[in-house]
Design a protein around this motif. Structure first.
Motif, mmCIF file in Angstrom:
data_model
loop_
_atom_site.group_PDB
_atom_site.id
_atom_site.type_symbol
_atom_site.label_atom_id
_atom_site.label_comp_id
_atom_site.label_asym_id
_atom_site.label_seq_id
_atom_site.Cartn_x
_atom_site.Cartn_y
_atom_site.Cartn_z
ATOM 1 N N THR A 1 0.952 -1.189 -0.053
ATOM 2 C CA THR A 1 -0.054 0.002 0.136
ATOM 3 C C THR A 1 0.922 1.287 0.082
ATOM 4 O O THR A 1 2.028 1.166 0.254
ATOM 5 C CB THR A 1 -0.894 -0.056 1.160
ATOM 6 O OG1 THR A 1 -0.050 0.231 2.452
ATOM 7 C CG2 THR A 1 -1.742 -1.415 1.507
ATOM 8 N N LEU A 2 0.318 2.334 -0.136
ATOM 9 C CA LEU A 2 0.938 3.780 -0.186
ATOM 10 C C LEU A 2 1.809 3.620 1.460
ATOM 11 O O LEU A 2 2.800 3.978 1.184
ATOM 12 C CB LEU A 2 0.116 4.846 -0.480
ATOM 13 C CG LEU A 2 0.715 6.242 0.098
ATOM 14 C CD1 LEU A 2 2.202 6.385 -0.841
ATOM 15 C CD2 LEU A 2 -0.147 7.389 -0.171
ATOM 16 N N GLU A 3 0.785 3.444 2.445
ATOM 17 C CA GLU A 3 1.548 3.778 3.723
ATOM 18 C C GLU A 3 2.695 2.652 3.624
ATOM 19 O O GLU A 3 3.671 2.908 4.489
ATOM 20 C CB GLU A 3 0.456 3.483 4.761
ATOM 21 C CG GLU A 3 0.978 3.633 6.042
ATOM 22 C CD GLU A 3 -0.196 3.490 7.105
ATOM 23 O OE1 GLU A 3 -0.238 3.441 8.457
ATOM 24 O OE2 GLU A 3 -1.447 3.593 6.439
ATOM 25 N N GLY A 4 2.641 1.189 3.302
ATOM 26 C CA GLY A 4 3.302 0.346 3.409
ATOM 27 C C GLY A 4 4.746 0.723 2.613
ATOM 28 O O GLY A 4 5.887 0.477 3.041
ATOM 29 N N TYR A 5 4.636 1.298 1.478
ATOM 30 C CA TYR A 5 5.850 1.696 0.508
ATOM 31 C C TYR A 5 6.664 2.738 1.215
ATOM 32 O O TYR A 5 8.072 2.546 1.274
ATOM 33 C CB TYR A 5 5.227 2.426 -0.654
ATOM 34 C CG TYR A 5 6.259 2.757 -1.659
ATOM 35 C CD1 TYR A 5 6.994 2.069 -2.242
ATOM 36 C CD2 TYR A 5 6.514 4.302 -1.540
ATOM 37 C CE1 TYR A 5 8.266 2.722 -3.125
ATOM 38 C CE2 TYR A 5 7.671 4.892 -2.085
ATOM 39 C CZ TYR A 5 8.261 4.118 -2.908
ATOM 40 O OH TYR A 5 9.352 4.695 -3.732
ATOM 41 N N LEU A 6 5.956 3.627 1.789
ATOM 42 C CA LEU A 6 6.782 4.751 2.543
ATOM 43 C C LEU A 6 7.240 4.407 3.949
ATOM 44 O O LEU A 6 8.499 4.671 4.182
ATOM 45 C CB LEU A 6 5.619 5.899 2.767
ATOM 46 C CG LEU A 6 5.043 6.776 1.596
ATOM 47 C CD1 LEU A 6 4.163 7.661 2.005
ATOM 48 C CD2 LEU A 6 5.985 7.228 0.706
ATOM 49 N N PHE A 7 6.567 3.415 4.684
ATOM 50 C CA PHE A 7 6.954 2.765 5.762
ATOM 51 C C PHE A 7 8.089 1.876 5.446
ATOM 52 O O PHE A 7 9.404 2.055 6.078
ATOM 53 C CB PHE A 7 5.794 1.917 6.367
ATOM 54 C CG PHE A 7 6.495 1.332 7.697
ATOM 55 C CD1 PHE A 7 6.491 1.931 9.000
ATOM 56 C CD2 PHE A 7 7.089 0.005 7.595
ATOM 57 C CE1 PHE A 7 6.972 1.142 10.083
ATOM 58 C CE2 PHE A 7 7.495 -0.843 8.720
ATOM 59 C CZ PHE A 7 7.365 -0.122 10.053
ATOM 60 N N LEU A 8 8.383 1.085 4.325
ATOM 61 C CA LEU A 8 9.324 0.400 3.866
ATOM 62 C C LEU A 8 10.783 1.110 3.730
ATOM 63 O O LEU A 8 11.706 0.715 3.849
ATOM 64 C CB LEU A 8 9.028 -0.636 2.895
ATOM 65 C CG LEU A 8 9.996 -1.533 2.587
ATOM 66 C CD1 LEU A 8 10.513 -2.514 3.570
ATOM 67 C CD2 LEU A 8 9.662 -2.571 1.294
ATOM 68 N N GLN A 9 10.419 2.419 2.977
ATOM 69 C CA GLN A 9 11.841 3.213 2.571
ATOM 70 C C GLN A 9 12.446 3.659 3.815
ATOM 71 O O GLN A 9 13.715 3.539 4.018
ATOM 72 C CB GLN A 9 10.991 4.299 1.796
ATOM 73 C CG GLN A 9 10.619 4.053 0.364
ATOM 74 C CD GLN A 9 11.343 3.268 -0.513
ATOM 75 O OE1 GLN A 9 12.433 3.634 -0.699
ATOM 76 N NE2 GLN A 9 10.703 2.149 -0.978
#
Length: 560
Positions: free
Chosen positions: A267-275
């Protein structure tokens, strides 16, 4: 009784001379009869005892195979006799062991103790596999594994293996896909016997059904990712069973692995969190597809994905093809992705925004406040990837144009207000849970005020005889609601004739049908206008047609 039977068996073993190589054999039947006569037991009991010991000594390769086929025991050598006697003596003496009573304990033991256990298992299991008569030794350990594959920009995310410093096989590799093995806590059953039996059995379907649960647990443990909040997943590939003598110390044995790989969709939240996770956790690292296929990264990291390679029968080209066609784990689609379109933002908020089909842009009918214009400039600058020389407090920039405001509710409210003001236009401000915002338009169609740019060339270069000379295009620093955008300068090599033509356009206007103007414009569009570094500056064009006139649109200067 068992101890006494083995002691009698030892007394009746055949012998092999320590020197000169003399030996003799004894028949299996004579050993059975000796046990019956000595202990008054039934033939079947004696036979079972002899056969079990025979199987053990044969597995240790101490008995001569040719004699054994004829029903006789004969040792291969004197050391083989010693080995057989050592094993049988240990079995017949209640106080005798090969290891200390607590040797195999695993709770709270030091690393060197674990490695001692591993050394023993490695020696035994590798020999069993190596010398199995059919080269198909049966595994004694079974592992069910769920892997997650995360692909972004043709890179695959790997995680450093726990056993990197302790492994015996120094070529085994440091990194694998995120994920891990099923454990009993992943199973939806309370029956401990059924759980452990299944986990330690071959090809158990009900264990495989727990793999999604394992994947969720492992991704949270290794990368902090939370299912549904940060990602979803779908099955990608079930690998054929893979056998190898390996394991994290001290759990080392001939193991059969059942591996399933799941494709991760962030998800968008997951993508940003993973970064953020990747920035702070050295165990997470990217391998390009080519590096993953080869097994090593450019900086010397080694991937250990032998089960995956084996599944492709080491056809690296086929594996690479599959990974290339695998969908990315996150893509940020903009809500407005036009073609042959341009949006130009002014620096002066009293001036209109220009938008529309390229070459036919028109002023947008918007009444924005100075504050709204400053916010829009900040969103557009970050969307284009401009560097900021300074950033206002509590503002966090994320990829794909997203901006977060931590502890700044007034700016959040202003952004929501601006989004409402822009409704019904091409300028869509995307809002994710009132915490992330972006201008949701394809970045490449967003341009900035021509007043920010200048073009310069040195007089000495213009007067010279070189075929190509350097020219400089500069974008000045400018203020936004998020902070100050850093100035940027790019130097390009153009032909002396091209520079002269551009200078000609800058000194006087030409009619749109003027042959020289058409030629200059055409050469520019085929050259500098296509240069990626030029496009990254955010300038719409050096040359524009307007009201039947072709003109050079930014400041042109000759410097000393």
């Amino acid at each position: 009784m068992t101890v006494q039977l083995i002691k009698t068996l030892i007394q009746n073993l055949p012998r092999y001379a320590e020197e000169e190589g003399d030996f003799y054999s004894v028949t299996r039947d004579s050993l059975i009869n000796a046990l019956c006569q000595e202990h008054g037991i039934e033939f079947k009991v004696a036979e079972n005892t002899v056969c079990l010991c025979e199987r053990l000594l044969d597995a240790l390769a101490t008995l001569n195979a040719d004699y054994l086929q004829n029903g006789e025991w004969c040792f291969v050598s004197f050391p083989a006799q010693l080995m057989a006697c050592s094993v049988l003596a240990a079995m017949s003496d209640s106080g005798s062991r090969f290891f200390a009573a607590n040797f195999w304990n695993t709770q709270g033991i030091a690393v060197d103790k674990k490695n001692q256990q591993r050394e023993v298992l490695s020696a035994v299991e590798n020999r069993r596999k190596q010398y199995h008569a059919s080269f198909d030794a049966q595994p004694i350990r079974y592992i069910y594994v769920a892997w997650g594959i995360i692909k972004l920009d043709n890179n695959i995310l790997l995680y450093q293996r726990e056993d990197t410093q302790k492994r015996f096989d120094k070529q085994a590799g440091d990194y694998g896909l995120l994920g891990g093995r099923v454990n009993q806590n992943d199973l939806p059953i309370a029956d401990k016997v059924a759980a452990l039996t299944g986990l330690q059995s071959a090809d158990a379907d009900f264990i495989k059904q727990a793999l999604p649960t394992t994947l969720k647990r492992e991704l949270q443990e290794e990368a902090g990712l939370v299912f549904e909040t940060h990602y979803t997943f779908t099955p990608w590939r079930s690998l054929k069973p893979y056998r190898q003598v390996q394991g994290t110390a001290p759990n080392y044995a001939l193991t059969e692995y059942y591996l399933n790989i799941f494709q991760i969709k962030l998800t968008l939240e997951g993508y940003l969190f993973l970064q953020q996770q990747i920035k702070t956790d050295d165990r997470l690292t990217w391998f390009s597809i080519a590096e993953l296929v080869s097994g090593a990264s450019a900086d010397g990291k080694i991937a250990y994905l032998k089960a995956l390679y084996d599944d492709f029968t080491d056809d690296k080209a086929a594996l690479e093809s599959q990974l290339i066609t695998l969908p990315v784990s996150f893509s940020s689609q903009y809500l407005f992705e036009p073609t042959k379109y341009g949006l130009t933002l002014p620096i002066d908020h009293s001036m209109p925004l220009l938008a529309g089909v390229l070459g036919k842009e028109k002023p947008m009918d918007l009444a924005l406040t100075a504050r709204h214009s400053a916010i829009l400039l900040g969103l557009a600058a970050h969307l284009r990837g401009f560097e900021f020389a300074s950033v206002e407090e509590a503002i966090v920039f994320h990829p794909f144009g997203w901006v977060a405001f931590q502890g700044n509710p007034s700016l959040q409210a202003e952004l929501i207000d601006l989004a409402n003001a822009l409704k019904g236009t091409e300028l869509i401000i995307e809002n994710y849970r009132d915490s992330l915002f972006r201008l949701s338009i394809a970045p490449e169609v967003v341009y900035f005020d021509e007043k920010l740019f200048s073009f310069s060339v040195k007089q000495a270069d213009m007067a010279g005889v070189r075929t190509k000379i350097p020219v400089t295009i500069h974008r000045v620093s400018f203020a936004t609601a998020f902070g100050t955008v850093q100035a940027k300068t790019e130097v390009f090599e153009l032909t002396l004739k091209s520079v002269g033509d551009l200078h000609l356009l800058s000194t006087r206007q030409h009619a749109a049908d003027n042959d020289d103007a058409v030629r200059i414009e055409d050469a520019y569009k085929k050259g500098l206008h296509q240069e990626p570094r030029f496009l990254s500056l955010g300038l719409r064009s050096l040359i524009r047609r307007e009201a039947g006139i072709v003109r050079f649109v930014i400041q042109y200067s000759n410097t000393k």
